[in-house]
Design an enzyme around this catalytic site. Structure first.
Site, PDB file in Angstrom:
ATOM      1  N   SER A 105     -88.320  48.788  28.456  1.00 58.24           N
ATOM      2  CA  SER A 105     -89.707  49.242  28.508  1.00 58.24           C
ATOM      3  C   SER A 105     -90.225  49.313  27.082  1.00 58.24           C
ATOM      4  O   SER A 105     -89.489  49.066  26.122  1.00 58.24           O
ATOM      5  CB  SER A 105     -89.787  50.619  29.163  1.00 58.24           C
ATOM      6  OG  SER A 105     -89.344  51.598  28.241  1.00 58.24           O
ATOM      7  N   LYS A 106     -91.492  49.693  26.977  1.00 58.92           N
ATOM      8  CA  LYS A 106     -92.129  49.747  25.653  1.00 58.92           C
ATOM      9  C   LYS A 106     -91.383  50.670  24.695  1.00 58.92           C
ATOM     10  O   LYS A 106     -91.476  50.501  23.481  1.00 58.92           O
ATOM     11  CB  LYS A 106     -93.571  50.215  25.795  1.00 58.92           C
ATOM     12  CG  LYS A 106     -94.445  49.165  26.467  1.00 58.92           C
ATOM     13  CD  LYS A 106     -95.783  49.031  25.757  1.00 58.92           C
ATOM     14  CE  LYS A 106     -96.518  47.789  26.232  1.00 58.92           C
ATOM     15  NZ  LYS A 106     -97.702  48.101  26.989  1.00 58.92           N
ATOM     16  N   ARG A 107     -90.657  51.666  25.250  1.00 60.11           N
ATOM     17  CA  ARG A 107     -89.887  52.561  24.384  1.00 60.11           C
ATOM     18  C   ARG A 107     -88.915  51.782  23.500  1.00 60.11           C
ATOM     19  O   ARG A 107     -88.544  52.206  22.425  1.00 60.11           O
ATOM     20  CB  ARG A 107     -89.054  53.528  25.233  1.00 60.11           C
ATOM     21  CG  ARG A 107     -89.761  54.752  25.712  1.00 60.11           C
ATOM     22  CD  ARG A 107     -88.812  55.660  26.473  1.00 60.11           C
ATOM     23  NE  ARG A 107     -88.142  54.968  27.567  1.00 60.11           N
ATOM     24  CZ  ARG A 107     -86.861  54.662  27.590  1.00 60.11           C
ATOM     25  NH1 ARG A 107     -86.077  54.999  26.594  1.00 60.11           N
ATOM     26  NH2 ARG A 107     -86.327  54.009  28.618  1.00 60.11           N
ATOM     27  N   GLY A 113     -89.408  48.922  22.175  1.00 56.85           N
ATOM     28  CA  GLY A 113     -90.085  47.992  21.276  1.00 56.85           C
ATOM     29  C   GLY A 113     -90.911  47.034  22.101  1.00 56.85           C
ATOM     30  O   GLY A 113     -91.283  47.333  23.233  1.00 56.85           O
TER      31      GLY A 113
END
Ligand code: GLU
Length: 470
Positions: free
Chosen positions: A244-246, A248
């Site tokens: 996920s965006k966590r 990167g």
């Protein structure tokens, strides 16, 4: 065996995710490997979340990666009337039925199930209405959705990745295929389109495994053979959680902006959940296609390792001639306001590309070489200065003494520094490393004589003087 027809079927509700790109890539590889046809179908039935801009981003991302399609893009929403007609056909054949249950009734049933701590399943009550009852409700203009009559039988398939997967029809709902406004539910639209497009292999993420028994029930209701299903494993971040965006960047476009080469990205994505066997990693297109097989897709989740992506990119960067790298590097340099006018940019790129991981990295290193104001000392540079103490400026002054009179070519510069080390009884590294730090701020670069040549005489001498405190 009919000719292979595969499809990539993204929903244009966001950017092109690396997981979607990997699904597209596996479909493309399989089509190219088998001489089959790759269909692109934009699943835009969610009219609220689907946008043309997202569709364009997906098409651009695929094109950037060199993933080509032979048919389409088709737009699923355009087939709305066909989806409705297909549902009506099943109604006519008694394989589906009208459900008059209201939202309030269904919500109450769902809540009751929750209270009883059991999972909600529609009890099929409208499937038992008499024809007269149905007609009466229709005459009164009551709205209805359409549900598939789920057969009480085993629904199993031989998944090309996971092997046999089996469900029992009685554990599945009589699920809705057509909403009361006449629009299709996802599973109907997909099956209706896959039949119409004569898709032979459905290669998609394994988050769709739970949809597959419902879709197979629809194939059976339509009297159509089911395609081969290959559910490819999820992609995880390096902490083992779903990417996920966590973690990167997850959009293909972000990697494009960061200076990853499309072929490196594609090669990296191919190895996420597929192994060509052996320890081959850098795979030119013809080999990737020749080696690809559905059997080679792994069951277990793949880990998105950014360090490996950068390593892969480095491999492609070193192999490419500088000329191929000039346009993107020039673009990145312009973006940060560095002019390379009058400079041999190809020589600069050649000097730095083997030690670079991305195009941005190359641009940064070129910028440092042409513009002294961009030299900033990094941690390793600081450590060297601390370690050498007075010898840092001292050695640089010695170096200046010989460089000022040297011929400014890489071989002559090398000879001059070597002769100095011998004459002064100094370790070569104690002369070379300070030059590197003076010229670039860091301790890693091309050979120092080449670095001096590429930075040029006046600028090199100026940087050395500055670092020596002169
Ligand atoms: N549109 C679906 C998605 O983006 C894919 C459907 C499929 O491949 O069957 O997840």
């Amino acid at each position: 065996m009919p000719a292979v027809r595969v499809r990539f079927a993204p929903s244009p509700t966001g950017y092109l995710h690396v997981g979607g790109a990997r699904t597209a890539l596996f479909n493309w590889l399989y089509a190219r490997k088998t001489g089959g046809t790759m269909v692109l179908r934009i699943e835009d039935t969610d009219q609220e979340r689907s946008t043309e801009a997202h569709t364009q981003v997906i098409l651009d991302g695929l094109t950037w990666l060199g993933i080509t399609w032979d048919e389409g893009p088709y737009f699923q929403a355009e087939a709305g009337p066909k989806h409705k007609a297909d549902a009506e056909q099943l109604l006519g054949e008694g394989k589906a039925y009208r459900c008059f249950c209201t939202k309030a009734e269904l919500d109450a049933a769902r809540e009751a199930a929750e209270r009883a701590k059991s999972s909600f399943r529609y009890d099929g009550r409208c499937g038992r209405l008499s024809a007269a009852e149905v007609q009466g409700r229709l005459d009164r203009g009551e709205p209805f959705s359409v549900r598939l009559r789920m057969p009480d039988e085993e629904i199993a398939w031989e998944d090309a990745v996971h092997g046999r997967i089996s469900f029992q029809g009685r554990d599945l709902d009589d699920f809705i295929i057509l909403r009361s406004d006449g629009t299709p539910i996802y599973n109907l639209a997909v099956v209706s389109d896959d039949i119409a497009m004569r898709i032979t292999h459905v290669i998609r993420g394994d988050d769709h495994v739970s949809n597959t028994p419902k879709q197979i029930a629809l194939y059976r209701a339509f009297g159509q053979p089911t395609p081969v299903f290959a559910h490819v494993p999820m992609i995880l971040g390096n902490d083992g959680k779903k990417l996920s965006k966590r973690h990167g960047a997850t959009a293909v476009g972000d990697y494009q902006n960061q200076g990853i080469l499309p072929l490196a990205m594609r090669n990296f994505l191919a190895l996420l959940g597929w192994s060509p066997g052996g320890d081959r990693e850098v795979l030119p297109e013809p080999e990737m296609i020749a080696l690809f097989s559905l059997e080679g897709i792994q069951k277990k989740a793949a880990v998105f390792d950014t360090t490996k992506l950068e390593w892969m990119n480095g491999q492609y960067l070193s192999a490419l001639p500088a000329a191929d790298l000039l346009p993107p590097v020039t673009r990145h340099l312009a973006e940060v306001g560095v002019s390379t006018e009058g400079r041999d940019l190809a020589a600069l790129v050649d000097a730095v590309k083997v030690r670079s991981r991305t195009l941005l990295d190359i641009a940064h290193q070129v910028a440092v070489r042409v513009d002294g104001s961009r030299v900033t000392r990094d941690a390793k540079g600081d450590a060297l200065v601390a370690k050498l103490g007075d010898a840092f400026p001292g050695n640089l002054r010695l170096v200046l003494g010989v460089l000022e009179g040297a011929e400014w070519t890489a071989p002559a510069l090398e000879a001059a520094v070597k002769a100095l080390a011998e004459a002064e009884g100094k370790k070569l590294g104690d002369l070379m490393q300070p030059i590197r730090v003076a010229l670039t701020g860091g301790t890693v670069s091309e050979p120092v004589n080449e670095l001096l040549a590429v930075v040029g005489r006046d600028e090199s001498l100026a940087r050395i003087r500055r670092a020596a405190g002169l």
